[in-house]
Enzyme design. Sequence first.
Site, PDB file in Angstrom:
ATOM      1  N   GLU A  57       8.056  35.051  78.740  1.00  0.00           N
ATOM      2  CA  GLU A  57       7.034  34.028  79.023  1.00  0.00           C
ATOM      3  C   GLU A  57       6.278  34.526  80.243  1.00  0.00           C
ATOM      4  OE1 GLU A  57       4.823  31.609  80.530  1.00  0.00           O
ATOM      5  OE2 GLU A  57       6.557  30.488  81.246  1.00  0.00           O
TER       6      GLU A  57
ATOM      7  N   CYS B 159       1.932  26.023  86.421  1.00  0.00           N
ATOM      8  CA  CYS B 159       2.680  26.770  85.406  1.00  0.00           C
ATOM      9  C   CYS B 159       2.133  26.480  84.016  1.00  0.00           C
ATOM     10  CB  CYS B 159       4.158  26.396  85.472  1.00  0.00           C
ATOM     11  SG  CYS B 159       5.191  27.220  84.268  1.00  0.00           S
TER      12      CYS B 159
END
Length: 592
Positions: free
Chosen positions: A294, A328
């Site tokens: 990720e 994020c």
Amino acid sequence: MAFWWPLIVLALAFALCRFLLMLIPPNVPSIDVDASDVLDDGTQPKENSFIYIPSRRQTDKVQCYEPATMKYLGYFPALKPDEVKERVAQASKAQKIWAKSSFKQRRQFLRILLKYIIEHQELICEISSRDTGKTMVDASLGEIMTTCEKITWLLSEGERWLRPEYRSSGRSMFHKKSKVEFYPLGVVGAIVSWNYPFHNIFNPMLAAVFSGNSIVVKVSEHASWSGCFYLRIIQAALAAVGAPENLVEVITGFAETGEALVSSVDKIIFVGSPGVGKLIMRKAAETLIPVTLELGGKDAFIVCEDVDVSHVAQIAARAALQSSGQNCAGAERFYVHRDVYSSFVDEVVKIVKSVTAGPPLNGKYDMGAICMQEHSERLHSLVNDALDKGAQIVGRGSVGNIGEGAFDQYFPPTVIVNVNHKMKLMQEEAFGPIIPIMKFSSDEEVVKLANDSRYGLGCAVFSGSQRRAKQIASQLHCGIAAINDFASNYMCQSLPFGGVKDSGFGRFAGVEGLRACCLVKSVVEDRWWPFVKTKIPKPIQYPVAENGFEFQESLVETLYGLSVWDRLRALVNVLKILTEHNPPANIKRRHE
């Protein structure tokens, strides 16, 4: 009718009993976790309260400090490769025991964690705030709620998705049972980022442990202090259910530590930058272990002309400024239809000007400090590049009274217009409280703009027509889409999370993330054993008969022919060949 009444009564009685059982709280023991050394209650020794001057050099220690105040928190060892391998070896021994644990024991572990988290929200959020500079509200939204949701989903559905799953056996194997079984991989390694220190540890840990693995987590050098405390919570919960020691490990260090972890485990999960992600893949290739990456995002936030502008502006501000600019969720490019562009910009500027950055634990600031050293310099560089190429700052928040020597850790929320894709700000991940807003004229244009990125994590599309929003989102090359909302995917733990392109590959969360921690094994067995067993047809037994290939041709058409008549004709030929006596092909050749 008389026949149905008893069934209806039984069904109602069953439903009533289930409801009454829900009212009985489960018996979940409490755990005691020592937090005396992490609470800033004014009684800490003087030597642990000095202002820290960060070193540019990596040493054998990971130095920890509060980004908001630069107050020194202490240090942890930077583990050497041999030490990492020893931790992994201990975790491997523990895993072999834990793999035999029941789902009942695993669920109890989750309940104990959930109980502790709910009862100690303020403590967890304060530790996250001190270590990363985020506010208490942002810690609660990004750390507590997402973790509780994941635990709740695992309690509700986790066992179901790890049980053997039966599949169709197809036409040729109709006499077989086919299933997929899920076994733990062994030791899962995770290298996680600093922006959500609590959730970033718990997210891979929960999936790994619930699926029967052990896990070793290397926390970021920017969030080691909080990560090592959170390990205490996990270890206390594991001890409460009789789990083996060393099942979950948290290790600290720099690149050398992470590299050693990758070469030692059975799977690696990495959260971080694309550059480091490529290094992780290269290292993982040496042992051919599975990898989940990720790697961040540059998510498009699209606003059509048929929206409630003030409502969407508030969501946009939260999307860009959340977690002290540690966004994020990745909303970093804002595309607004030209018909509402001016009004949207005005609304966002109004919100941003009301936002103040400052020491988060003071309780009066909307944003805290930026965690990483010198990151504000990079943000200034991205903004200056945009200004040099024609962009314009139309609104900024303020920085509060933060005290001497810590100004560089803050960056005021900033709204920028007249941006384009030639600017670094629209191409590189900023990870900061910056809202660059670009106008578009048509749905086709905004799809092209949104896809013009090397990242592909997520997107958010807002329109008065849900059908239109869904149509736009369906054309965007990314792994996550929110329709008339932002980041709601994070709270749907049944959904997989991950991206494409430079945002990485593989998935966290959901069924996909849970099963990604497993060895997936395909199993086939006889359906009616021992009455029906596999037997090789006579024409293709060794030595193969002269008409063996003819038999195979007919058998294929019998099973897969497009018309019923063709399949019936082929079946007749199959039966005919089976009843004939045919010499083996090699015998025939010897007589010729």
